[in-house]
Scaffold this active site. Structure first.
Site, PDB file in Angstrom:
ATOM      1  N   LYS A 209       9.773   0.655  -5.447  1.00  0.00           N
ATOM      2  CA  LYS A 209      10.849   0.170  -4.581  1.00  0.00           C
ATOM      3  C   LYS A 209      11.608  -0.977  -5.244  1.00  0.00           C
ATOM      4  O   LYS A 209      11.069  -1.744  -6.045  1.00  0.00           O
ATOM      5  CB  LYS A 209      10.272  -0.281  -3.239  1.00  0.00           C
ATOM      6  N   ARG A 245       1.799   6.082  -0.273  1.00  0.00           N
ATOM      7  CA  ARG A 245       2.768   7.084  -0.724  1.00  0.00           C
ATOM      8  C   ARG A 245       3.273   6.637  -2.089  1.00  0.00           C
ATOM      9  O   ARG A 245       3.898   5.589  -2.208  1.00  0.00           O
ATOM     10  CB  ARG A 245       3.923   7.207   0.277  1.00  0.00           C
TER      11      ARG A 245
END
Length: 266
Positions: A209, A245
């Site tokens: 991210k 994830r």
């Protein structure tokens, strides 16, 4: 043991690996590689939810997803999650052999979504997102991000259960990077135990991210964010999350094995 969910993006524009696995053969090879590396779950997505992403039609999502699900199911019983906000896509994916509906809108995209999730009887991941993918990073604001995300997820879980979704089918996801600034992401990671305390298993997605690049300017490229991804993931594991994830399955599996070995030695 914390479960590892490997990401398979069937998109031309996902932030990390858009276009790499759009071709069916490439997607299937990637899925099989992630299974071999130790993925407990595969999360299949055919519509990018990166900041600024444009919508994809339900027909296009189904055309990308169903053949891959059927191909994986021909040789593997691995748990399959479909990353979509559209009930008709979830229905088609479940019919083809998927097990979980992973929804970035927490079953909020359409009024009938909670009832359809109950009808399907599948696992459901409810994620928090402020706004929508096209605009979510424009100007996200919170008074207390931890309290607000926890309250939202608790309400959405109640809505799902009121529609008939079994409590033990529900997972929560704080939506790291979805309508959140750096300070919001860090606050959520620092207080992940608040979400865990809601009593539902928590799925944490921090892999590659952009907030990692905000902490380390040398990690501008998504592929350079592996170490930061593991650091954030292990912070979540310490707080009690149930699944991660990730894009880098082998590295995450190894990190978890070492983490568990250290804990056993205490």
């Amino acid at each position: 043991m914390v479960k590892v969910m490997g990401v398979v993006n069937l998109t031309p524009d996902s932030f990390s690996d858009g276009g790499r696995f759009l071709a069916p053969d490439a997607a299937l090879a990637h899925a099989r590689a992630l299974i071999a590396q130790g993925a407990d779950i595969l999360d299949l997505g055919a519509e990018s939810t990166r900041p600024g992403a444009e919508p994809v039609s339900a027909g296009d999502e189904i055309a990308r997803l169903v053949p891959l699900i059927e191909a994986i199911r021909a040789t593997s019983a691995v748990t399959l999650s479909v990353d979509t906000m559209k009930p008709e896509v979830a229905r088609a994916a479940l019919a083809a052999g998927a097990d979980i509906w992973n929804d970035v809108t927490a079953l909020g995209f359409s009024d009938e979504a909670p009832a359809i999730a109950a009808e399907l009887g599948c696992g459901v991941v409810l994620m928090h997102m402020q706004g929508e993918p096209r605009t979510m990073q424009a100007d996200p604001r919170y008074d207390d991000v931890v309290a607000e995300v926890a309250a939202f997820l608790n309400v959405r879980a109640e809505v799902a259960m009121a529609a008939g979704v079994a409590r033990d089918k529900i997972w929560l996801d704080p939506g790291i990077g979805f309508g959140k600034r750096l300070e919001h992401n860090l606050a959520l990671l620092a207080h992940m135990d608040v979400l865990v305390a809601l009593g539902f298993p928590v799925l944490l997605g921090v892999s590659r991210k952009r907030f990692i690049a905000a902490v380390d300017l040398a990690a501008e490229l998504a592929e350079a964010r592996g170490p930061g991804s593991l650091a954030a993931a292990l912070a979540g594991v310490q707080a009690g999350v149930a699944a991660l994830r990730v894009h880098d399955v082998a590295e995450t599996v190894q990190a978890l094995k070492v983490w568990e070995a250290i804990n056993r030695a205490r």
